[in-house]
Design a protein around this motif. Structure first.
Motif, PDB file in Angstrom:
ATOM      1  N   MET A 185     -27.771  16.544   8.026  1.00 28.56           N
ATOM      2  CA  MET A 185     -27.226  16.386   6.673  1.00 28.56           C
ATOM      3  C   MET A 185     -25.698  16.442   6.639  1.00 28.56           C
ATOM      4  O   MET A 185     -25.066  15.793   5.810  1.00 28.56           O
ATOM      5  CB  MET A 185     -27.775  17.495   5.755  1.00 28.56           C
ATOM      6  N   LEU A 186     -25.113  17.248   7.522  1.00 29.13           N
ATOM      7  CA  LEU A 186     -23.681  17.537   7.378  1.00 29.13           C
ATOM      8  C   LEU A 186     -22.860  17.288   8.636  1.00 29.13           C
ATOM      9  O   LEU A 186     -21.647  17.509   8.637  1.00 29.13           O
ATOM     10  CB  LEU A 186     -23.497  19.018   6.974  1.00 29.13           C
ATOM     11  N   GLY A 187     -23.553  16.811   9.680  1.00 33.05           N
ATOM     12  CA  GLY A 187     -22.857  16.658  10.965  1.00 33.05           C
ATOM     13  C   GLY A 187     -21.687  15.697  10.909  1.00 33.05           C
ATOM     14  O   GLY A 187     -20.750  15.804  11.699  1.00 33.05           O
ATOM     15  N   HIS A 188     -21.699  14.755   9.946  1.00 35.16           N
ATOM     16  CA  HIS A 188     -20.593  13.796   9.861  1.00 35.16           C
ATOM     17  C   HIS A 188     -19.316  14.479   9.385  1.00 35.16           C
ATOM     18  O   HIS A 188     -18.223  13.982   9.628  1.00 35.16           O
ATOM     19  CB  HIS A 188     -20.961  12.645   8.916  1.00 35.16           C
ATOM     20  N   GLU A 189     -19.441  15.595   8.673  1.00 34.70           N
ATOM     21  CA  GLU A 189     -18.241  16.209   8.112  1.00 34.70           C
ATOM     22  C   GLU A 189     -17.947  17.586   8.669  1.00 34.70           C
ATOM     23  O   GLU A 189     -16.864  18.124   8.419  1.00 34.70           O
ATOM     24  CB  GLU A 189     -18.336  16.304   6.575  1.00 34.70           C
ATOM     25  N   MET A 190     -18.878  18.178   9.408  1.00 33.53           N
ATOM     26  CA  MET A 190     -18.665  19.569   9.809  1.00 33.53           C
ATOM     27  C   MET A 190     -18.722  19.773  11.308  1.00 33.53           C
ATOM     28  O   MET A 190     -19.442  19.082  12.018  1.00 33.53           O
ATOM     29  CB  MET A 190     -19.711  20.474   9.145  1.00 33.53           C
ATOM     30  N   GLU A 191     -17.966  20.752  11.753  1.00 30.27           N
ATOM     31  CA  GLU A 191     -17.973  21.160  13.168  1.00 30.27           C
ATOM     32  C   GLU A 191     -18.355  22.643  13.177  1.00 30.27           C
ATOM     33  O   GLU A 191     -17.520  23.508  12.886  1.00 30.27           O
ATOM     34  CB  GLU A 191     -16.578  20.967  13.763  1.00 30.27           C
ATOM     35  N   TRP A 192     -19.638  22.905  13.424  1.00 32.32           N
ATOM     36  CA  TRP A 192     -20.048  24.302  13.573  1.00 32.32           C
ATOM     37  C   TRP A 192     -19.535  24.783  14.922  1.00 32.32           C
ATOM     38  O   TRP A 192     -19.514  24.019  15.889  1.00 32.32           O
ATOM     39  CB  TRP A 192     -21.574  24.416  13.527  1.00 32.32           C
ATOM     40  N   ARG A 193     -19.143  26.036  14.985  1.00 32.28           N
ATOM     41  CA  ARG A 193     -18.606  26.533  16.264  1.00 32.28           C
ATOM     42  C   ARG A 193     -19.294  27.834  16.661  1.00 32.28           C
ATOM     43  O   ARG A 193     -19.608  28.680  15.819  1.00 32.28           O
ATOM     44  CB  ARG A 193     -17.080  26.725  16.172  1.00 32.28           C
ATOM     45  N   SER A 194     -19.517  27.949  17.958  1.00 30.80           N
ATOM     46  CA  SER A 194     -20.029  29.199  18.512  1.00 30.80           C
ATOM     47  C   SER A 194     -18.878  30.209  18.542  1.00 30.80           C
ATOM     48  O   SER A 194     -17.706  29.844  18.356  1.00 30.80           O
ATOM     49  CB  SER A 194     -20.540  28.966  19.930  1.00 30.80           C
ATOM     50  N   ALA A 195     -19.217  31.465  18.815  1.00 32.73           N
ATOM     51  CA  ALA A 195     -18.168  32.485  18.911  1.00 32.73           C
ATOM     52  C   ALA A 195     -17.167  32.110  20.004  1.00 32.73           C
ATOM     53  O   ALA A 195     -15.948  32.255  19.829  1.00 32.73           O
ATOM     54  CB  ALA A 195     -18.795  33.850  19.177  1.00 32.73           C
ATOM     55  N   ALA A 196     -17.682  31.596  21.124  1.00 31.17           N
ATOM     56  CA  ALA A 196     -16.773  31.231  22.228  1.00 31.17           C
ATOM     57  C   ALA A 196     -15.866  30.075  21.811  1.00 31.17           C
ATOM     58  O   ALA A 196     -14.656  30.066  22.105  1.00 31.17           O
ATOM     59  CB  ALA A 196     -17.591  30.854  23.460  1.00 31.17           C
TER      60      ALA A 196
END
Ligand SMILES: C[S@@+](CC[C@H](N)C(=O)[O-])C[C@H]1O[C@@H](n2cnc3c(N)ncnc32)[C@H](O)[C@@H]1O
Length: 250
Positions: free
Chosen positions: A194-205
């Protein structure tokens, strides 16, 4: 470079305003907000928790003697702006959404300024901020709920490092970023779809890379609701799906 978000296109600032209960949004923002919240009902909670982190981070830094803040990705003004949390502090706000610019007068007090600027072009922001902030004294750089809109191909690490390099020693970087580290696999897959085109989720690292060369303030990179929180009934990290962290420039 996106300089304008017409009323027929979703604006992340206006959609966030909708989730926070504001009225500065258009049908297209509410439709997008409702569609996301239908699948992820805790999204408005996540927005509120990010705002609460902003408050705690600014209060913490104020307690450490920081009297100047550069808040990039300010959003449409709502309760708890930086100069309300830290009265008397010098504050420069910056956002690339023209609707935030249209509301900027609500952000202006004796020692604040507003810049229409883009995180991906940090030099004009720094040049504008020098009119209000004293770059020989510590500055709190606030990047709250903005970095996840900066895809890695936009080179946000380079831009953040340009900003941090301009700050004097004893300055701080405070960040929140959406993460899928706590999400169930089907939730993560739907979020990406749904949101991958606009968002960059990031891990803690991955988020940690923004703090290269800085000393992380305890407790480090943690679920955003856990950072210096005093409430005992904190939401589950999976509901909020955001990391928060603060680092000090040595
Ligand atoms: C989710 S809102 C967060 C607002 C506020 N920081 C808060 O935590 O309540 C994200 C804001 O970042 C702004 N933004 C997104 N990408 C940006 C960029 N590249 N440069 C400047 N602002 C940006 C959006 O316009 C929006 O106002």
């Amino acid at each position: 470079m996106t300089d304008s978000v017409p009323s027929t296109e979703v604006s992340s600032a206006r959609r966030y305003n909708y989730w926070l209960g504001g009225t500065d949004n258009y049908p297209v923002d509410r439709e997008s907000g409702d569609a996301i919240a239908a699948r992820f009902p805790s999204v408005p909670l996540a927005a509120r928790e990010n705002r609460k982190f902003l408050g705690r981070a600014v209060r913490h830094l104020s307690g450490l003697g920081v009297r100047q803040f550069l808040d990039i990705g300010t959003g449409i003004p709502s309760a708890g702006t930086v100069h309300e949390i830290a009265p008397g502090a010098r504050v420069v706000y910056a956002d690339h959404d023209p609707l935030v610019l249209a509301h900027a007068r609500k952000l202006l007090s004796g020692s604040t300024a507003y810049l229409h600027g883009d995180l991906r072009e940090p030099e004009p922001i720094l040049a504008g901020a020098r009119g209000t902030l004293d770059f020989t004294q510590p500055i709190g750089l606030l990047l709250i709920a903005i970095l996840h809109f900066a895809k890695d191909h936009d080179q946000p690490h380079t831009h953040v490092s340009t900003l941090v390099e301009a700050l004097p020693p004893g300055s701080y970087l405070a960040v929140t970023n959406a993460t899928l580290d706590f999400a169930a696999p089907d939730d993560a897959a739907d979020a990406r779809r749904m949101l991958g085109h606009e968002m960059e989720w990031r891990s803690a690292a991955e988020l940690g890379r923004f703090f290269d060369g800085l000393d992380l303030v305890e407790p480090g990179i943690v679920p955003v609701s856990d950072w210096h929180a005093d409430e005992s009934d904190r939401p589950d990290p999976a509901e909020v799906s955001s990391y928060g962290a603060v680092g000090r420039k040595p």
